[in-house]
Design a protein around this motif. Sequence first.
Motif, PDB file in Angstrom:
ATOM      1  N   VAL A 208       0.862  -1.190   0.000  1.00  0.00           N
ATOM      2  CA  VAL A 208       0.000   0.000   0.000  1.00  0.00           C
ATOM      3  C   VAL A 208       0.893   1.234   0.000  1.00  0.00           C
ATOM      4  O   VAL A 208       1.882   1.301   0.740  1.00  0.00           O
ATOM      5  CB  VAL A 208      -0.939   0.020   1.232  1.00  0.00           C
ATOM      6  CG1 VAL A 208      -1.620   1.381   1.370  1.00  0.00           C
ATOM      7  CG2 VAL A 208      -1.997  -1.068   1.113  1.00  0.00           C
ATOM      8  N   ILE A 209       0.545   2.190  -0.861  1.00  0.00           N
ATOM      9  CA  ILE A 209       1.287   3.453  -0.929  1.00  0.00           C
ATOM     10  C   ILE A 209       0.310   4.588  -0.649  1.00  0.00           C
ATOM     11  O   ILE A 209      -0.599   4.836  -1.450  1.00  0.00           O
ATOM     12  CB  ILE A 209       1.938   3.656  -2.310  1.00  0.00           C
ATOM     13  CG1 ILE A 209       2.859   2.473  -2.651  1.00  0.00           C
ATOM     14  CG2 ILE A 209       2.714   4.973  -2.348  1.00  0.00           C
ATOM     15  CD1 ILE A 209       3.408   2.508  -4.071  1.00  0.00           C
ATOM     16  N   PRO A 210       0.432   5.273   0.493  1.00  0.00           N
ATOM     17  CA  PRO A 210      -0.403   6.444   0.746  1.00  0.00           C
ATOM     18  C   PRO A 210       0.246   7.683   0.151  1.00  0.00           C
ATOM     19  O   PRO A 210       1.476   7.825   0.174  1.00  0.00           O
ATOM     20  CB  PRO A 210      -0.430   6.530   2.274  1.00  0.00           C
ATOM     21  CG  PRO A 210       0.890   5.957   2.691  1.00  0.00           C
ATOM     22  CD  PRO A 210       1.304   4.966   1.634  1.00  0.00           C
ATOM     23  N   ILE A 217      -1.254   9.909   5.693  1.00  0.00           N
ATOM     24  CA  ILE A 217      -0.097   9.005   5.680  1.00  0.00           C
ATOM     25  C   ILE A 217       0.036   8.297   7.022  1.00  0.00           C
ATOM     26  O   ILE A 217       0.215   7.073   7.090  1.00  0.00           O
ATOM     27  CB  ILE A 217       1.184   9.780   5.311  1.00  0.00           C
ATOM     28  CG1 ILE A 217       1.107  10.238   3.844  1.00  0.00           C
ATOM     29  CG2 ILE A 217       2.428   8.926   5.534  1.00  0.00           C
ATOM     30  CD1 ILE A 217       2.122  11.291   3.463  1.00  0.00           C
ATOM     31  N   GLN A 218      -0.077   9.055   8.126  1.00  0.00           N
ATOM     32  CA  GLN A 218       0.083   8.439   9.453  1.00  0.00           C
ATOM     33  C   GLN A 218      -1.034   7.444   9.751  1.00  0.00           C
ATOM     34  O   GLN A 218      -0.814   6.415  10.383  1.00  0.00           O
ATOM     35  CB  GLN A 218       0.164   9.519  10.535  1.00  0.00           C
ATOM     36  CG  GLN A 218       1.474  10.275  10.522  1.00  0.00           C
ATOM     37  CD  GLN A 218       2.687   9.338  10.450  1.00  0.00           C
ATOM     38  OE1 GLN A 218       2.815   8.404  11.251  1.00  0.00           O
ATOM     39  NE2 GLN A 218       3.553   9.556   9.471  1.00  0.00           N
ATOM     40  N   THR A 219      -2.258   7.738   9.297  1.00  0.00           N
ATOM     41  CA  THR A 219      -3.368   6.802   9.489  1.00  0.00           C
ATOM     42  C   THR A 219      -3.071   5.479   8.793  1.00  0.00           C
ATOM     43  O   THR A 219      -3.263   4.393   9.365  1.00  0.00           O
ATOM     44  CB  THR A 219      -4.686   7.392   8.942  1.00  0.00           C
ATOM     45  OG1 THR A 219      -4.976   8.591   9.662  1.00  0.00           O
ATOM     46  CG2 THR A 219      -5.845   6.425   9.108  1.00  0.00           C
ATOM     47  N   ARG A 222      -0.249   3.574  10.595  1.00  0.00           N
ATOM     48  CA  ARG A 222      -0.700   2.995  11.875  1.00  0.00           C
ATOM     49  C   ARG A 222      -1.626   1.798  11.683  1.00  0.00           C
ATOM     50  O   ARG A 222      -1.520   0.806  12.380  1.00  0.00           O
ATOM     51  CB  ARG A 222      -1.454   4.049  12.696  1.00  0.00           C
ATOM     52  CG  ARG A 222      -0.598   4.929  13.571  1.00  0.00           C
ATOM     53  CD  ARG A 222      -1.460   5.646  14.618  1.00  0.00           C
ATOM     54  NE  ARG A 222      -2.681   6.204  14.061  1.00  0.00           N
ATOM     55  CZ  ARG A 222      -2.789   7.415  13.518  1.00  0.00           C
ATOM     56  NH1 ARG A 222      -1.719   8.185  13.455  1.00  0.00           N
ATOM     57  NH2 ARG A 222      -3.941   7.850  13.047  1.00  0.00           N
ATOM     58  N   GLU A 223      -2.563   1.913  10.724  1.00  0.00           N
ATOM     59  CA  GLU A 223      -3.651   0.934  10.653  1.00  0.00           C
ATOM     60  C   GLU A 223      -3.421  -0.191   9.661  1.00  0.00           C
ATOM     61  O   GLU A 223      -4.097  -1.217   9.716  1.00  0.00           O
ATOM     62  CB  GLU A 223      -4.969   1.651  10.311  1.00  0.00           C
ATOM     63  CG  GLU A 223      -5.392   2.652  11.364  1.00  0.00           C
ATOM     64  CD  GLU A 223      -6.810   3.166  11.141  1.00  0.00           C
ATOM     65  OE1 GLU A 223      -7.530   2.605  10.299  1.00  0.00           O
ATOM     66  OE2 GLU A 223      -7.192   4.129  11.821  1.00  0.00           O
ATOM     67  N   SER A 224      -2.469  -0.042   8.745  1.00  0.00           N
ATOM     68  CA  SER A 224      -2.307  -1.026   7.681  1.00  0.00           C
ATOM     69  C   SER A 224      -1.633  -2.295   8.192  1.00  0.00           C
ATOM     70  O   SER A 224      -0.661  -2.234   8.944  1.00  0.00           O
ATOM     71  CB  SER A 224      -1.470  -0.439   6.542  1.00  0.00           C
ATOM     72  OG  SER A 224      -1.371  -1.367   5.488  1.00  0.00           O
ATOM     73  N   GLY A 232       6.070  11.245   1.178  1.00  0.00           N
ATOM     74  CA  GLY A 232       6.444  12.266   2.093  1.00  0.00           C
ATOM     75  C   GLY A 232       5.635  13.509   2.229  1.00  0.00           C
ATOM     76  O   GLY A 232       5.226  14.113   1.275  1.00  0.00           O
ATOM     77  N   VAL A 233       5.449  13.849   3.499  1.00  0.00           N
ATOM     78  CA  VAL A 233       5.096  15.219   3.830  1.00  0.00           C
ATOM     79  C   VAL A 233       6.351  16.042   3.581  1.00  0.00           C
ATOM     80  O   VAL A 233       7.454  15.629   3.925  1.00  0.00           O
ATOM     81  CB  VAL A 233       4.669  15.304   5.305  1.00  0.00           C
ATOM     82  CG1 VAL A 233       4.454  16.741   5.725  1.00  0.00           C
ATOM     83  CG2 VAL A 233       3.420  14.467   5.524  1.00  0.00           C
ATOM     84  N   GLY A 234       6.192  17.194   2.967  1.00  0.00           N
ATOM     85  CA  GLY A 234       7.370  17.970   2.575  1.00  0.00           C
ATOM     86  C   GLY A 234       7.555  19.241   3.390  1.00  0.00           C
ATOM     87  O   GLY A 234       7.114  20.313   2.990  1.00  0.00           O
TER      88      GLY A 234
END
Length: 427
Positions: A208-210, A217-219, A222-224, A232-234
């Motif tokens: 999975v690629i968010p 992204i963090q969700t 955490r859940e996957s 990335g958040v930039g």
Amino acid sequence: MSHTIDPSVVEHVNQLADRARVASRRLAQLSRAEKDAALHALADALVVATPQILQANAQDLDRGRANGMSEALQDRLRLDEQRVAASAQGLRDIAALPDPVGEIVRGSTLPNGLQIRQVRVPMGVIGMIYEARPNVTVDAAGLGLKSGNAVILRGGSAAGATNWATVIALRLALAGQGLPEDAITLLGEGGRDAARALMTARGRVDLVIPRGGADLIQTVVRESTVPVIETGVGVCHVYVDRAADLDQAAAITTNAKTHRPSVCNAAESLLVHREVAADFLPKVLTDLANAQVKLHVTPDVRPYAEASSAAYAIASEQDFDTEWLALEMNVAVVDDLDAAMEHIRRHGSGHTEAIVTEDRAAARRFTAEVDAAVVMVNASTRFTDGGEFGFGAEIGISTQKLHARGPMALPELTTTKWIVEGDGQIR
């Protein structure tokens, strides 16, 4: 997991994933010529479907405006003929790239005569979870096809109509090439439960690629239960060293912030060496003010901000951790290179960091010590991009360290297998 997923949604997603798995086996066997012909067919189909895609996009934009969507998000969502044509060209560009599948990464013949080689093979089924960026739908479909993977797309609901119109055109094009439509699947219903079902379809989905904001992204991370590559958040910085060419530094800073502020490789913070602050800040802050950039400044930058006529506020600690994705920028003066690198360690997101300097020793230290997917010397952060790097379209920019880091293109969507050929050897 705190949230119970609707069993009917889980069943629906599992069925789609199983169909994607069957499609992926077919894709894995395709020759490069077959994949490239299909990519050209997908590109042509997008161009033909442009009126329907733009009509759907107008519906999404109207709904977004009614719901108070920010200008930055509207810019990401908005399509016009040029942007659709650019997506179609992206597919043709992918067709022109080398096929990673079958590439021999390394190989040798052992003393016992066994021939071993490590070969690139498709991942299988890749899930993409992303926000209101319709271009990701096309990029993911094209990169998936070229790398022999089936893709299951979960785009943001804000782009729901646009994504449906796009995926319908792409699936029809696949069918026209005699390929399985299920190579490209859109999860268009089921709400957040559909995304959660995709993240937890371990054994059915390989990766999975968010792609989106920090919360998304963090969700997913955490859940996957399916392996995840973080994109990335930039929170990107430009550091102007005392040995910088200041005209060059001003041009790089302005480009990094204003060229397209709503994307992850736009710079969010400017750090200036104290020895050049008095010479550099009046010019660069005026340039930023002329581009309508709102500044978040430390107290020692304030006099320069006032003189530049820029809109400004005193920066909080939290501001330096913020991905603005808008015409806003943090500005701070630092004592030296070490202070700049310490600031980046505290606030950077590991995406892209840039130094502007004519001092080769400073550049070497910066590139060696700054921990980021991409480190720039005397260049804009806006170059962190698969297309700019010559990789063709990208699936995202990875800020984690396992398997893939930086702009992710075709090779990053493959894994490897070892093939061992013998002559009856036994151990």
